[in-house]
Design a protein around this motif. Structure first.
Motif, PDB file in Angstrom:
ATOM      1  N   HIS A 192      36.660  29.328  50.182  1.00 22.69           N
ATOM      2  CA  HIS A 192      36.412  29.600  48.823  1.00 22.69           C
ATOM      3  C   HIS A 192      36.931  30.612  48.140  1.00 22.69           C
ATOM      4  CE1 HIS A 192      34.266  25.849  48.619  1.00 22.69           C
ATOM      5  NE2 HIS A 192      33.492  26.083  49.828  1.00 22.69           N
ATOM      6  N   GLY A 193      38.233  31.143  48.807  1.00 22.08           N
ATOM      7  CA  GLY A 193      38.559  32.509  48.512  1.00 22.08           C
ATOM      8  C   GLY A 193      39.506  32.528  46.544  1.00 22.08           C
ATOM      9  N   ALA A 194      39.619  30.983  46.241  1.00 24.51           N
ATOM     10  CA  ALA A 194      39.743  31.454  44.518  1.00 24.51           C
ATOM     11  C   ALA A 194      38.609  31.255  44.402  1.00 24.51           C
ATOM     12  CB  ALA A 194      40.377  29.737  44.834  1.00 24.51           C
ATOM     13  N   GLU A 195      37.499  30.651  44.443  1.00 22.10           N
ATOM     14  CA  GLU A 195      36.565  30.450  43.276  1.00 22.10           C
ATOM     15  C   GLU A 195      35.528  32.053  43.517  1.00 22.10           C
ATOM     16  OE1 GLU A 195      33.398  26.967  43.792  1.00 22.10           O
ATOM     17  OE2 GLU A 195      32.384  28.291  44.738  1.00 22.10           O
ATOM     18  N   LYS A 196      35.868  32.260  44.625  1.00 17.92           N
ATOM     19  CA  LYS A 196      34.781  33.540  44.547  1.00 17.92           C
ATOM     20  C   LYS A 196      36.332  35.020  43.866  1.00 17.92           C
ATOM     21  CE  LYS A 196      33.718  33.415  48.950  1.00 17.92           C
ATOM     22  NZ  LYS A 196      33.549  33.243  50.939  1.00 17.92           N
ATOM     23  N   GLY A 197      37.077  34.458  43.398  1.00 21.00           N
ATOM     24  CA  GLY A 197      38.094  35.762  42.744  1.00 21.00           C
ATOM     25  C   GLY A 197      38.773  34.718  42.078  1.00 21.00           C
ATOM     26  N   LEU A 198      38.485  34.097  41.255  1.00 23.95           N
ATOM     27  CA  LEU A 198      38.759  33.092  39.546  1.00 23.95           C
ATOM     28  C   LEU A 198      38.228  33.558  39.046  1.00 23.95           C
ATOM     29  CD1 LEU A 198      40.133  30.992  38.091  1.00 23.95           C
ATOM     30  CD2 LEU A 198      37.581  30.086  38.373  1.00 23.95           C
ATOM     31  N   LEU A 199      36.979  34.416  38.502  1.00 23.76           N
ATOM     32  CA  LEU A 199      36.087  35.039  37.230  1.00 23.76           C
ATOM     33  C   LEU A 199      37.184  36.131  37.764  1.00 23.76           C
ATOM     34  CD1 LEU A 199      32.678  33.743  36.536  1.00 23.76           C
ATOM     35  CD2 LEU A 199      34.967  33.586  35.528  1.00 23.76           C
ATOM     36  N   LEU A 200      37.055  37.305  38.495  1.00 26.50           N
ATOM     37  CA  LEU A 200      37.419  38.274  39.155  1.00 26.50           C
ATOM     38  C   LEU A 200      39.049  38.621  38.562  1.00 26.50           C
ATOM     39  CD1 LEU A 200      37.639  41.514  40.263  1.00 26.50           C
ATOM     40  CD2 LEU A 200      37.532  40.498  42.170  1.00 26.50           C
ATOM     41  N   ARG A 201      39.812  37.920  38.751  1.00 26.31           N
ATOM     42  CA  ARG A 201      41.216  37.987  37.955  1.00 26.31           C
ATOM     43  C   ARG A 201      41.169  37.570  36.461  1.00 26.31           C
ATOM     44  NH1 ARG A 201      45.242  32.893  40.063  1.00 26.31           N
ATOM     45  NH2 ARG A 201      46.230  34.308  38.547  1.00 26.31           N
ATOM     46  N   ARG A 202      40.141  36.501  35.777  1.00 23.47           N
ATOM     47  CA  ARG A 202      39.772  36.864  34.488  1.00 23.47           C
ATOM     48  C   ARG A 202      39.597  37.950  33.929  1.00 23.47           C
ATOM     49  NH1 ARG A 202      36.054  31.662  32.541  1.00 23.47           N
ATOM     50  NH2 ARG A 202      37.483  30.848  33.954  1.00 23.47           N
ATOM     51  N   ALA A 203      38.455  38.530  34.481  1.00 19.56           N
ATOM     52  CA  ALA A 203      38.215  39.895  34.350  1.00 19.56           C
ATOM     53  C   ALA A 203      38.877  40.933  34.091  1.00 19.56           C
ATOM     54  CB  ALA A 203      37.000  40.311  34.560  1.00 19.56           C
ATOM     55  N   LEU A 204      39.862  40.823  34.880  1.00 20.13           N
ATOM     56  CA  LEU A 204      41.011  42.108  35.472  1.00 20.13           C
ATOM     57  C   LEU A 204      41.898  41.827  34.261  1.00 20.13           C
ATOM     58  CD1 LEU A 204      41.501  41.860  39.250  1.00 20.13           C
ATOM     59  CD2 LEU A 204      40.801  43.980  37.993  1.00 20.13           C
ATOM     60  N   CYS A 205      41.991  40.084  33.996  1.00 23.37           N
ATOM     61  CA  CYS A 205      43.152  40.307  32.651  1.00 23.37           C
ATOM     62  C   CYS A 205      42.154  40.761  31.701  1.00 23.37           C
ATOM     63  CB  CYS A 205      44.011  38.402  32.733  1.00 23.37           C
ATOM     64  SG  CYS A 205      44.391  38.524  34.014  1.00 23.37           S
ATOM     65  N   ARG A 206      41.145  40.884  31.278  1.00 23.38           N
ATOM     66  CA  ARG A 206      40.463  40.833  29.962  1.00 23.38           C
ATOM     67  C   ARG A 206      40.883  42.884  30.117  1.00 23.38           C
ATOM     68  NH1 ARG A 206      35.803  36.199  29.801  1.00 23.38           N
ATOM     69  NH2 ARG A 206      35.270  37.809  28.380  1.00 23.38           N
ATOM     70  N   VAL A 207      40.818  43.311  31.018  1.00 26.21           N
ATOM     71  CA  VAL A 207      40.805  44.611  30.868  1.00 26.21           C
ATOM     72  C   VAL A 207      41.911  45.696  30.985  1.00 26.21           C
ATOM     73  CG1 VAL A 207      40.490  46.676  32.192  1.00 26.21           C
ATOM     74  CG2 VAL A 207      38.851  44.822  32.543  1.00 26.21           C
ATOM     75  N   GLN A 208      41.639  46.681  29.426  1.00 29.02           N
ATOM     76  CA  GLN A 208      42.823  47.195  29.193  1.00 29.02           C
ATOM     77  C   GLN A 208      42.817  48.875  30.081  1.00 29.02           C
ATOM     78  OE1 GLN A 208      44.235  45.579  26.753  1.00 29.02           O
ATOM     79  NE2 GLN A 208      43.452  43.981  26.863  1.00 29.02           N
ATOM     80  N   ASN A 209      43.638  48.125  31.519  1.00 28.12           N
ATOM     81  CA  ASN A 209      43.519  49.104  31.714  1.00 28.12           C
ATOM     82  C   ASN A 209      44.665  49.345  33.232  1.00 28.12           C
ATOM     83  OD1 ASN A 209      43.366  51.202  33.549  1.00 28.12           O
ATOM     84  ND2 ASN A 209      41.560  51.295  33.861  1.00 28.12           N
ATOM     85  N   ALA A 210      45.605  49.922  32.734  1.00 26.94           N
ATOM     86  CA  ALA A 210      47.166  50.376  33.728  1.00 26.94           C
ATOM     87  C   ALA A 210      47.035  50.284  34.788  1.00 26.94           C
ATOM     88  CB  ALA A 210      47.755  50.789  32.867  1.00 26.94           C
ATOM     89  N   GLU A 211      45.656  51.102  35.060  1.00 21.50           N
ATOM     90  CA  GLU A 211      45.176  50.711  36.585  1.00 21.50           C
ATOM     91  C   GLU A 211      43.871  50.794  37.294  1.00 21.50           C
ATOM     92  OE1 GLU A 211      46.395  54.046  38.804  1.00 21.50           O
ATOM     93  OE2 GLU A 211      48.845  54.442  37.618  1.00 21.50           O
ATOM     94  N   PRO A 212      43.616  49.166  37.121  1.00 22.18           N
ATOM     95  CA  PRO A 212      42.055  49.041  36.982  1.00 22.18           C
ATOM     96  C   PRO A 212      41.040  49.045  38.495  1.00 22.18           C
ATOM     97  CG  PRO A 212      43.741  47.230  37.232  1.00 22.18           C
ATOM     98  CD  PRO A 212      44.242  48.192  36.852  1.00 22.18           C
ATOM     99  N   LYS A 213      40.165  49.762  38.154  1.00 20.48           N
ATOM    100  CA  LYS A 213      39.710  49.922  39.440  1.00 20.48           C
ATOM    101  C   LYS A 213      38.319  48.815  39.303  1.00 20.48           C
ATOM    102  CE  LYS A 213      39.989  54.729  39.150  1.00 20.48           C
ATOM    103  NZ  LYS A 213      39.165  55.927  39.712  1.00 20.48           N
ATOM    104  N   ALA A 214      38.507  47.759  40.774  1.00 17.89           N
ATOM    105  CA  ALA A 214      37.742  46.249  40.180  1.00 17.89           C
ATOM    106  C   ALA A 214      36.908  47.347  42.201  1.00 17.89           C
ATOM    107  CB  ALA A 214      37.837  45.709  41.093  1.00 17.89           C
ATOM    108  N   VAL A 215      35.573  46.750  42.293  1.00 20.80           N
ATOM    109  CA  VAL A 215      35.057  46.709  43.012  1.00 20.80           C
ATOM    110  C   VAL A 215      34.525  44.741  43.781  1.00 20.80           C
ATOM    111  CG1 VAL A 215      32.717  47.417  44.133  1.00 20.80           C
ATOM    112  CG2 VAL A 215      33.904  48.847  42.590  1.00 20.80           C
ATOM    113  N   GLU A 216      34.116  44.744  45.245  1.00 21.55           N
ATOM    114  CA  GLU A 216      33.464  43.881  45.891  1.00 21.55           C
ATOM    115  C   GLU A 216      32.438  44.296  46.391  1.00 21.55           C
ATOM    116  OE1 GLU A 216      34.520  39.363  47.837  1.00 21.55           O
ATOM    117  OE2 GLU A 216      36.040  40.869  47.529  1.00 21.55           O
ATOM    118  N   VAL A 217      30.956  43.891  46.366  1.00 20.44           N
ATOM    119  CA  VAL A 217      30.089  43.712  46.462  1.00 20.44           C
ATOM    120  C   VAL A 217      29.831  42.902  47.749  1.00 20.44           C
ATOM    121  CG1 VAL A 217      27.616  44.623  46.901  1.00 20.44           C
ATOM    122  CG2 VAL A 217      29.516  45.193  45.191  1.00 20.44           C
ATOM    123  N   GLY A 218      30.097  43.215  49.237  1.00 19.84           N
ATOM    124  CA  GLY A 218      29.133  42.406  49.786  1.00 19.84           C
ATOM    125  C   GLY A 218      30.572  41.501  50.380  1.00 19.84           C
TER     126      GLY A 218
END
Length: 457
Positions: A24-50
């Motif tokens: 379920h990689g697509a399901e796990k990454g769906l909201l993460l991608r959606r959030a990144l598209c709403r972030v106003q940052n040219a070099e966003p920093k993301a964290v995945e826990v677990g």
């Protein structure tokens, strides 16, 4: 704080972490991608826990060039001692795709000291129930909810994905269910007393007592007659635990090969759908050398199957019927001390048996995040702000299976919520957030969230 009772060896097992838990990689990454598209940052920093086996990391790597999110810097936080070969490959794939990805080990509740700076997005999949089960129960959960806003930038996001609880005002609401399938009765007799005795769970009040009746007589759950229908009165959350644990147990036994065959539960062959929406599919399996089961059971399975290359295929409904008999035999053998069966049973208990999957309803979850995050030192609150930030992904196959086994099954699904780290000074965003949760929360919990937010402004 340590993860007391956390089965590191079983959680790192290749058959579990790199295979069973790595889907379920697509399901796990769906909201993460959606959030990144709403972030106003040219070099966003993301964290995945677990990150588990890295399914979400691979999914993100395959979309780095397609999304207009700039250069993504991804930090992975995994529990100490948990190692995954497939995760290492996913990290390499991510770095080759143009992002940067590093892996750090530490406890989720210590995320404040693990990260070097605030993140734009933090994602957690199937994590919070482990924090609850091994990191201090509700107090551990609430502490983490207070920590998250402090390691997120203002207007950053926390992505939550875990097992859907129940559509009920409370997990403690009492319900009645009946069970007459042999495998379910045998499983309840062996699992429920152990879970209530040794697991981390909230069912300790007098009103949470489980009451089982067979032939109109009260029977201890550990002494159920597997040949007699049982009526059980208990908290609806406990029924959710029984149901979810049975599913993970069944899949664990299937993967072990101890039943004489191994269904293919991953990859393309695991999604050979006859009717996706109804959860009906063709199951594929291979034979194993296990020979302790009666020959007639394996013969029955083969008689209803067709050869398919180097393995066999069978209608999933028929496979479920046939293997219910095998599971009943397996459980009885494990209970009676058969070495091979007892080893498989105990390995599942060590990995899953103490965990509580459904610890908060949607109402309780949203309220807990709002109340506890508002009480942090960040002067922000974690709440969803848009339609579509709260939804669930149905498990159609499991729901079909459960409907055929239980008189009143509970919906099996994943619950997904995208929380934004809203400054308490932003009245417009707070109003949108309260509007977005009002259809999911009761009035009393809405009042709690409103009070928590306004008491800090």
């Amino acid at each position: 704080m340590t993860l007391e009772g956390f089965a590191r060896a079983h959680k790192s097992n290749v058959g579990y972490l790199d295979v069973a838990a790595n889907s379920h990689g697509a399901e796990k990454g769906l909201l993460l991608r959606r959030a990144l598209c709403r972030v106003q940052n040219a070099e966003p920093k993301a964290v995945e826990v677990g990150p588990g086996g890295g399914a979400a990391v691979s999914y993100l790597a395959s979309h780095l060039g397609a999304d207009d999110i700039g250069t993504l810097h991804l930090t992975l936080v995994e529990a100490p001692g948990v190692v995954s070969q497939s995760l290492s490959l996913a990290v390499e794939q991510f770095n080759q795709a143009g992002g940067t990805c590093v892996l750090r080990h530490g406890l989720a509740q210590d995320i404040g000291s693990i990260l070097s700076g605030p993140a734009d997005v933090i994602s957690a999949s199937a994590l919070l129930h482990e924090v609850y089960s091994y990191g201090g129960g509700y107090s551990g959960l609430h502490a983490m909810m207070r920590t998250l806003p402090t390691v997120l930038r203002p207007y950053g996001f926390f992505v939550y994905r875990d097992v859907y609880a129940v559509a009920s005002p409370s997990l403690h609401e009492r319900a009645i269910q009946s069970y007459d399938a042999l495998a379910w009765l045998q499983f309840m007799r062996m699992f429920v007393p152990q879970y209530l005795r040794e697991g981390t769970h909230p069912y300790h009040h007098a009103s949470d007592d489980i009451l089982a009746r067979q032939n109109s007589r009260i029977v201890p759950v550990g002494e159920l007659d597997v040949n007699t229908c049982v009526f059980v009165v208990a908290p609806i959350g406990l029924f959710r635990e029984i149901q979810r644990h049975y599913i993970t147990f069944r899949d664990h036994v299937w993967r072990s090969g101890v039943l004489g065959f191994t269904p293919i539960l991953d990859g393309q062959l695991a999604h050979d759908w006859v009717d996706f929406k109804r959860g009906h599919k063709r199951a594929h399996y291979t034979l194993t050398e296990a020979d302790w089961l009666p020959r007639s059971q394996k013969a029955s399975l083969l008689a209803m199957s067709e050869a398919y290359g180097d393995h066999y295929t069978i209608d999933s409904d028929i496979l479920d019927e046939v293997t219910d008999v095998a599971l009943t035999t397996f459980l009885a053998a494990a209970e009676n001390g058969d070495t091979a069966c007892a080893e498989v049973w105990m390995s599942w208990l060590a990995r899953e048996g103490r965990e509580t999957y459904a610890y908060l309803t949607t109402d309780e979850l949203l309220t807990a995040f709002a109340v506890n995050s508002a009480d942090s030192d960040s002067e922000t609150v974690l709440m969803p702000v848009q339609d579509g930030d709260i939804f669930r992904a149905e498990r159609n196959y499991y729901n079909r299976f459960l409907t055929k086994r239980l008189a009143n099954p509970l919906t099996d699904a994943k619950q997904l919520v995208l929380f934004q780290n809203i400054p308490l000074s932003d009245e417009t965003a707070l109003r949108r957030a309260l509007d977005s949760v009002q259809d999911h929360c009761g009035k009393s919990n809405l009042a709690r969230a409103y009070t928590a937010i306004n008491s800090r402004r």
